[in-house]
Design an enzyme around this catalytic site. Structure first.
Site, mmCIF file in Angstrom:
data_model
loop_
_atom_site.group_PDB
_atom_site.id
_atom_site.type_symbol
_atom_site.label_atom_id
_atom_site.label_comp_id
_atom_site.label_asym_id
_atom_site.label_seq_id
_atom_site.Cartn_x
_atom_site.Cartn_y
_atom_site.Cartn_z
ATOM 1 N N ASP A 7 -3.287 30.522 66.720
ATOM 2 C CA ASP A 7 -3.156 29.404 67.785
ATOM 3 C C ASP A 7 -1.844 29.737 68.285
ATOM 4 O O ASP A 7 -0.891 30.147 67.991
ATOM 5 C CB ASP A 7 -3.562 28.226 67.234
ATOM 6 C CG ASP A 7 -3.202 26.819 68.247
ATOM 7 O OD1 ASP A 7 -4.058 27.375 69.616
ATOM 8 O OD2 ASP A 7 -2.578 26.093 68.349
ATOM 9 N N GLU A 9 0.844 28.018 71.384
ATOM 10 C CA GLU A 9 1.374 26.675 72.572
ATOM 11 C C GLU A 9 2.304 27.394 73.576
ATOM 12 O O GLU A 9 2.815 28.474 73.472
ATOM 13 C CB GLU A 9 2.157 25.836 71.802
ATOM 14 C CG GLU A 9 1.499 25.163 70.638
ATOM 15 C CD GLU A 9 0.429 24.279 71.151
ATOM 16 O OE1 GLU A 9 0.166 24.148 72.106
ATOM 17 O OE2 GLU A 9 -0.504 24.010 70.179
ATOM 18 N N HIS A 150 -0.326 18.649 69.780
ATOM 19 C CA HIS A 150 -0.741 19.900 69.662
ATOM 20 C C HIS A 150 0.450 20.649 68.901
ATOM 21 O O HIS A 150 1.757 20.719 69.047
ATOM 22 C CB HIS A 150 -1.047 20.802 70.819
ATOM 23 C CG HIS A 150 -2.102 20.289 71.593
ATOM 24 N ND1 HIS A 150 -3.408 20.974 71.561
ATOM 25 C CD2 HIS A 150 -2.482 19.255 72.320
ATOM 26 C CE1 HIS A 150 -4.327 20.615 72.054
ATOM 27 N NE2 HIS A 150 -3.713 19.241 72.608
ATOM 28 N N ASP A 155 -2.830 23.178 63.877
ATOM 29 C CA ASP A 155 -4.227 23.437 64.602
ATOM 30 C C ASP A 155 -4.871 24.642 63.884
ATOM 31 O O ASP A 155 -6.137 24.911 63.605
ATOM 32 C CB ASP A 155 -4.065 24.278 66.138
ATOM 33 C CG ASP A 155 -3.391 22.693 66.909
ATOM 34 O OD1 ASP A 155 -3.636 21.587 66.386
ATOM 35 O OD2 ASP A 155 -3.415 22.888 68.152
#
Length: 234
Positions: A7, A9, A150, A155
Protein backbone atom coordinates in the site's frame (compact mmCIF):
# COMPACT_ATOMS: atom_id res chain seq x y z
CA UNK A 1 4.16 -19.36 -2.32
CA UNK A 2 5.54 -15.90 -1.54
CA UNK A 3 3.39 -12.83 -2.16
CA UNK A 4 3.63 -9.21 -1.08
CA UNK A 5 0.73 -7.05 0.15
CA UNK A 6 1.50 -3.42 -0.65
CA UNK A 7 0.00 0.00 0.00
CA UNK A 8 1.09 3.56 -0.61
CA UNK A 9 0.01 6.99 0.58
CA UNK A 10 0.45 9.98 -1.72
CA UNK A 11 0.07 13.74 -1.98
CA UNK A 12 -2.88 13.36 -4.34
CA UNK A 13 -4.53 11.19 -6.97
CA UNK A 14 -2.52 11.66 -10.16
CA UNK A 15 1.23 11.12 -10.55
CA UNK A 16 1.04 12.68 -14.03
CA UNK A 17 -0.02 15.95 -12.37
CA UNK A 18 2.96 15.97 -10.04
CA UNK A 19 1.57 14.04 -7.09
CA UNK A 20 4.16 12.01 -5.22
CA UNK A 21 4.49 9.01 -2.90
CA UNK A 22 4.91 9.83 0.78
CA UNK A 23 4.60 6.39 2.40
CA UNK A 24 5.29 2.81 1.26
CA UNK A 25 4.37 -0.26 3.26
CA UNK A 26 4.51 -3.93 2.37
CA UNK A 27 4.11 -7.21 4.25
CA UNK A 28 5.28 -10.64 3.16
CA UNK A 29 2.88 -13.57 2.83
CA UNK A 30 3.85 -17.20 2.47
CA UNK A 31 0.96 -19.50 1.60
CA UNK A 32 -1.40 -16.55 2.16
CA UNK A 33 -0.33 -15.90 5.77
CA UNK A 34 1.94 -13.07 7.04
CA UNK A 35 5.45 -14.20 7.95
CA UNK A 36 6.21 -11.13 10.06
CA UNK A 37 8.61 -9.70 7.46
CA UNK A 38 7.67 -6.18 6.41
CA UNK A 39 8.91 -3.05 4.70
CA UNK A 40 7.97 0.51 5.66
CA UNK A 41 9.34 3.88 4.65
CA UNK A 42 8.15 7.47 4.95
CA UNK A 43 9.31 9.50 1.95
CA UNK A 44 9.99 13.19 1.41
CA UNK A 45 7.76 14.03 -1.60
CA UNK A 46 9.84 17.11 -2.47
CA UNK A 47 6.66 19.18 -2.65
CA UNK A 48 3.89 20.46 -0.41
CA UNK A 49 1.15 18.14 0.81
CA UNK A 50 -2.30 19.60 0.06
CA UNK A 51 -4.66 19.98 3.00
CA UNK A 52 -7.21 17.65 1.42
CA UNK A 53 -4.57 14.89 1.24
CA UNK A 54 -3.63 15.46 4.88
CA UNK A 55 -7.27 14.99 5.84
CA UNK A 56 -7.15 11.52 4.23
CA UNK A 57 -3.88 10.12 5.63
CA UNK A 58 -2.93 12.57 8.37
CA UNK A 59 0.58 13.40 7.14
CA UNK A 60 1.75 17.01 7.04
CA UNK A 61 4.83 18.64 5.50
CA UNK A 62 6.43 18.66 8.95
CA UNK A 63 5.96 14.91 9.37
CA UNK A 64 8.07 14.23 6.29
CA UNK A 65 10.74 16.88 6.72
CA UNK A 66 14.15 15.18 6.72
CA UNK A 67 12.82 11.83 5.51
CA UNK A 68 14.68 10.13 2.63
CA UNK A 69 13.66 10.82 -0.95
CA UNK A 70 12.18 8.00 -3.02
CA UNK A 71 15.43 7.48 -4.93
CA UNK A 72 17.12 6.72 -1.61
CA UNK A 73 14.65 3.96 -0.63
CA UNK A 74 13.99 2.48 -4.08
CA UNK A 75 16.69 -0.19 -3.89
CA UNK A 76 15.54 -1.43 -0.46
CA UNK A 77 11.94 -1.51 -1.65
CA UNK A 78 12.77 -3.49 -4.78
CA UNK A 79 14.90 -5.92 -2.78
CA UNK A 80 11.98 -6.60 -0.44
CA UNK A 81 9.51 -7.01 -3.30
CA UNK A 82 11.82 -9.42 -5.10
CA UNK A 83 9.98 -11.13 -7.95
CA UNK A 84 6.89 -12.02 -5.90
CA UNK A 85 3.33 -11.23 -7.00
CA UNK A 86 2.12 -7.95 -5.47
CA UNK A 87 -1.35 -7.65 -3.92
CA UNK A 88 -2.90 -4.19 -3.57
CA UNK A 89 -6.41 -2.81 -3.25
CA UNK A 90 -7.06 -0.81 -6.42
CA UNK A 91 -3.61 -1.95 -7.50
CA UNK A 92 -3.33 0.24 -10.66
CA UNK A 93 -3.28 3.28 -8.36
CA UNK A 94 -0.29 2.04 -6.33
CA UNK A 95 1.50 0.64 -9.39
CA UNK A 96 0.98 3.91 -11.26
CA UNK A 97 2.56 5.97 -8.49
CA UNK A 98 5.46 3.57 -7.94
CA UNK A 99 6.10 3.39 -11.69
CA UNK A 100 6.25 7.18 -11.88
CA UNK A 101 8.68 7.33 -8.96
CA UNK A 102 10.84 4.53 -10.36
CA UNK A 103 11.06 6.19 -13.78
CA UNK A 104 11.90 9.51 -12.13
CA UNK A 105 14.99 7.96 -10.53
CA UNK A 106 16.06 6.04 -13.65
CA UNK A 107 14.66 2.62 -12.80
CA UNK A 108 12.30 0.30 -14.66
CA UNK A 109 8.57 0.07 -14.02
CA UNK A 110 7.11 -2.81 -12.06
CA UNK A 111 6.01 -5.73 -14.20
CA UNK A 112 2.22 -5.52 -14.42
CA UNK A 113 1.98 -9.30 -14.71
CA UNK A 114 2.86 -9.38 -11.00
CA UNK A 115 -0.15 -7.25 -10.07
CA UNK A 116 -3.02 -8.81 -8.10
CA UNK A 117 -5.86 -6.34 -7.59
CA UNK A 118 -7.86 -7.33 -4.51
CA UNK A 119 -10.54 -4.82 -5.52
CA UNK A 120 -11.14 -6.78 -8.73
CA UNK A 121 -11.31 -10.01 -6.72
CA UNK A 122 -13.82 -8.43 -4.35
CA UNK A 123 -16.01 -7.15 -7.19
CA UNK A 124 -16.07 -10.62 -8.72
CA UNK A 125 -17.11 -12.16 -5.41
CA UNK A 126 -19.52 -9.39 -4.34
CA UNK A 127 -20.82 -7.78 -7.53
CA UNK A 128 -22.81 -4.60 -7.03
CA UNK A 129 -21.79 -4.27 -3.37
CA UNK A 130 -19.47 -1.75 -1.67
CA UNK A 131 -15.97 -3.18 -1.89
CA UNK A 132 -13.77 -0.61 -0.19
CA UNK A 133 -11.28 -2.01 2.31
CA UNK A 134 -13.48 -0.86 5.19
CA UNK A 135 -16.59 -2.44 3.63
CA UNK A 136 -14.76 -5.73 3.10
CA UNK A 137 -13.45 -5.73 6.66
CA UNK A 138 -16.99 -5.36 7.98
CA UNK A 139 -18.37 -8.01 5.63
CA UNK A 140 -15.63 -10.54 6.31
CA UNK A 141 -15.36 -10.00 10.04
CA UNK A 142 -11.92 -8.36 10.02
CA UNK A 143 -11.49 -5.93 12.93
CA UNK A 144 -10.73 -2.48 11.50
CA UNK A 145 -11.79 -0.48 14.55
CA UNK A 146 -8.35 1.12 14.81
CA UNK A 147 -8.53 2.54 11.26
CA UNK A 148 -9.40 6.19 11.85
CA UNK A 149 -7.43 7.38 8.81
CA UNK A 150 -5.55 5.90 5.87
CA UNK A 151 -2.27 4.40 7.01
CA UNK A 152 -0.18 2.22 4.73
CA UNK A 153 1.09 -0.15 7.43
CA UNK A 154 -2.34 -0.74 8.95
CA UNK A 155 -3.95 -1.00 5.52
CA UNK A 156 -1.46 -3.73 4.53
CA UNK A 157 -2.21 -5.65 7.72
CA UNK A 158 -5.97 -5.44 7.14
CA UNK A 159 -5.68 -6.22 3.45
CA UNK A 160 -3.62 -9.34 4.20
CA UNK A 161 -6.54 -10.65 6.30
CA UNK A 162 -9.11 -9.63 3.69
CA UNK A 163 -7.09 -11.23 0.90
CA UNK A 164 -6.95 -14.54 2.80
CA UNK A 165 -10.75 -14.49 3.07
CA UNK A 166 -11.19 -13.53 -0.57
CA UNK A 167 -9.08 -16.54 -1.48
CA UNK A 168 -11.43 -18.76 0.47
CA UNK A 169 -9.79 -18.67 3.88
CA UNK A 170 -7.35 -21.29 2.60
CA UNK A 171 -5.22 -22.86 5.27
CA UNK A 172 -1.58 -23.39 4.29
CA UNK A 173 -0.90 -26.45 6.47
CA UNK A 174 -1.86 -28.85 3.69
CA UNK A 175 0.98 -27.50 1.58
CA UNK A 176 3.57 -27.52 4.34
CA UNK A 177 4.28 -31.23 4.34
CA UNK A 178 4.63 -31.29 0.56
CA UNK A 179 6.97 -28.32 0.64
CA UNK A 180 9.21 -29.87 3.27
CA UNK A 181 9.24 -33.17 1.37
CA UNK A 182 10.37 -31.43 -1.82
CA UNK A 183 7.05 -31.88 -3.59
CA UNK A 184 6.04 -28.24 -3.29
CA UNK A 185 7.63 -24.77 -3.42
CA UNK A 186 10.60 -24.33 -1.16
CA UNK A 187 9.85 -22.32 1.97
CA UNK A 188 13.09 -20.80 3.11
CA UNK A 189 11.51 -19.52 6.33
CA UNK A 190 10.38 -22.98 7.49
CA UNK A 191 12.70 -25.55 8.97
CA UNK A 192 11.93 -29.22 9.52
CA UNK A 193 11.61 -30.10 13.18
CA UNK A 194 12.99 -33.43 14.40
CA UNK A 195 10.42 -35.62 16.14
CA UNK A 196 10.37 -39.02 17.81
CA UNK A 197 7.49 -41.42 17.12
CA UNK A 198 5.65 -42.38 20.30
CA UNK A 199 3.49 -45.44 19.48
CA UNK A 200 0.59 -46.21 21.79
CA UNK A 201 0.99 -49.64 23.34
CA UNK A 202 -2.04 -51.68 24.41
CA UNK A 203 -1.80 -53.90 27.53
CA UNK A 204 -1.99 -57.60 26.67
CA UNK A 205 -5.17 -58.18 28.69
CA UNK A 206 -6.97 -55.33 26.91
CA UNK A 207 -5.74 -56.58 23.54
CA UNK A 208 -7.01 -60.10 24.29
CA UNK A 209 -10.37 -58.76 25.49
CA UNK A 210 -10.77 -56.74 22.29
CA UNK A 211 -9.88 -59.75 20.12
CA UNK A 212 -12.47 -61.86 21.97
CA UNK A 213 -15.11 -59.18 21.55
CA UNK A 214 -14.45 -58.90 17.80
CA UNK A 215 -14.53 -62.70 17.38
CA UNK A 216 -17.82 -63.03 19.25
CA UNK A 217 -19.71 -59.94 18.08
CA UNK A 218 -18.51 -58.98 14.61
CA UNK A 219 -18.77 -61.35 11.69
CA UNK A 220 -16.11 -61.12 8.98
CA UNK A 221 -14.48 -57.90 10.25
CA UNK A 222 -13.10 -56.14 7.21
CA UNK A 223 -9.97 -54.87 8.92
CA UNK A 224 -8.90 -58.45 9.60
CA UNK A 225 -8.90 -59.30 5.90
CA UNK A 226 -6.42 -58.42 3.16
CA UNK A 227 -5.50 -55.81 2.11
CA UNK A 228 -6.37 -54.19 5.44
CA UNK A 229 -4.95 -56.81 7.76
CA UNK A 230 -1.47 -56.10 9.12
CA UNK A 231 0.43 -59.07 10.60
CA UNK A 232 0.43 -58.87 14.37
CA UNK A 233 -2.15 -56.05 14.46
CA UNK A 234 -5.88 -56.40 15.03
Amino acid sequence: MRQIVLDTETTGLDPLQGDRVIEIAAVELVNLLPTGASFHRLVDPERDIPAEATRVHGFTNGDLAGKPKFAEVAADMLDFLGDAPIVAHNAPFDFGFLDAELLRCGRSKLDRSRMIDSLVLAKQRYPGMPNSLDALCRRLGVDNSMRSSHNAVLDCTLLAQVYLELMGGKQPGFELAAALAGRGPALATIEAVAWTPRPITVPQDRDAAHAAFVAGKIKDALWLKPPFAVPGVE
